[in-house]
Design an enzyme around this catalytic site. Sequence first.
Site, PDB file in Angstrom:
ATOM      1  CG  ASN A 115     -54.738 -20.204 -41.903  1.00 32.85           C
ATOM      2  OD1 ASN A 115     -54.679 -20.331 -43.120  1.00 32.85           O
ATOM      3  ND2 ASN A 115     -55.885 -20.154 -41.247  1.00 32.85           N
ATOM      4  CE  LYS A 116     -46.788 -18.181 -48.165  1.00 32.58           C
ATOM      5  NZ  LYS A 116     -47.142 -16.805 -48.250  1.00 32.58           N
ATOM      6  CD  GLU A 122     -62.680 -15.905 -30.495  1.00 35.58           C
ATOM      7  OE1 GLU A 122     -62.117 -17.007 -30.333  1.00 35.58           O
ATOM      8  OE2 GLU A 122     -62.247 -14.861 -30.000  1.00 35.58           O
ATOM      9  CE1 TYR A 181     -64.267 -23.474 -42.362  1.00 38.83           C
ATOM     10  CE2 TYR A 181     -66.631 -23.391 -42.710  1.00 38.83           C
ATOM     11  CZ  TYR A 181     -65.428 -24.036 -42.854  1.00 38.83           C
ATOM     12  OH  TYR A 181     -65.366 -25.252 -43.490  1.00 38.83           O
ATOM     13  N   GLY A 195     -65.302 -14.050 -47.943  1.00 40.86           N
ATOM     14  CA  GLY A 195     -64.501 -13.672 -46.780  1.00 40.86           C
ATOM     15  C   GLY A 195     -64.191 -12.191 -46.772  1.00 40.86           C
ATOM     16  N   GLY A 201     -64.949 -14.132 -52.902  1.00 40.93           N
ATOM     17  CA  GLY A 201     -65.154 -12.823 -52.297  1.00 40.93           C
ATOM     18  C   GLY A 201     -65.996 -12.791 -51.037  1.00 40.93           C
ATOM     19  N   GLY A 245     -62.658 -18.148 -52.320  1.00 42.59           N
ATOM     20  CA  GLY A 245     -62.135 -17.584 -53.552  1.00 42.59           C
ATOM     21  C   GLY A 245     -63.163 -16.814 -54.354  1.00 42.59           C
ATOM     22  CD  GLU A 267     -58.765 -22.009 -36.707  1.00 42.24           C
ATOM     23  OE1 GLU A 267     -59.179 -22.297 -35.557  1.00 42.24           O
ATOM     24  OE2 GLU A 267     -58.706 -20.839 -37.128  1.00 42.24           O
ATOM     25  CE1 TYR A 311     -58.394 -12.751 -42.299  1.00 43.22           C
ATOM     26  CE2 TYR A 311     -56.649 -13.869 -41.126  1.00 43.22           C
ATOM     27  CZ  TYR A 311     -57.975 -13.749 -41.455  1.00 43.22           C
ATOM     28  OH  TYR A 311     -58.893 -14.632 -40.959  1.00 43.22           O
TER      29      TYR A 311
END
Length: 157
Positions: free
Chosen positions: A123-124, A82, A85, A96, A94, A92, A26, A130
């Site tokens: 953060n595209k 919060e 990561y 996350g 799965g 890529g 970030e 999301y």
Amino acid sequence: MLNFRVAVEKDVALILHFINELAKYEKMENEVIATEILLKHWLFEEKKAEVIFAMDDNKEVGFALFFYNFSTFLGRAGIYLEDLYISPEYRGNGFGKALIKKLAHIAVEQGCGRLEWWCLDWNKPSIDFYLSLGAEPMKDWTVYRVAGAELTALADL
């Protein structure tokens, strides 16, 4: 094989490692003042937040740090994510999505009314991720923060 593990006190160094990796991604490394001592105190002694690791076999490949908040309008608790990561080499695959699904499961199981989080405007990749999960960006809301010297001054200390 994908599975999960709840963090325990001996994981403090690993949690801090993931926090630092997230801050690097970030471009906010200079904002991390967390230490192992602080994390141990607030996560495991005060129990103010929880951590779940995403596991690939027996290796931690990412984490989610969350805590419960409360909606007066819903009249019940929610979960605030919060940090989420996943190490770059595991993205890529799965992990996350699985972590967010796990948090959604916890929220539903606990009777919570919602699961929410913030995302940086630039953060595209995360925003697209999301949105693909059915998350909706909040409209008409601005996040405010008081911290550091301003917080101390506001508290009249």
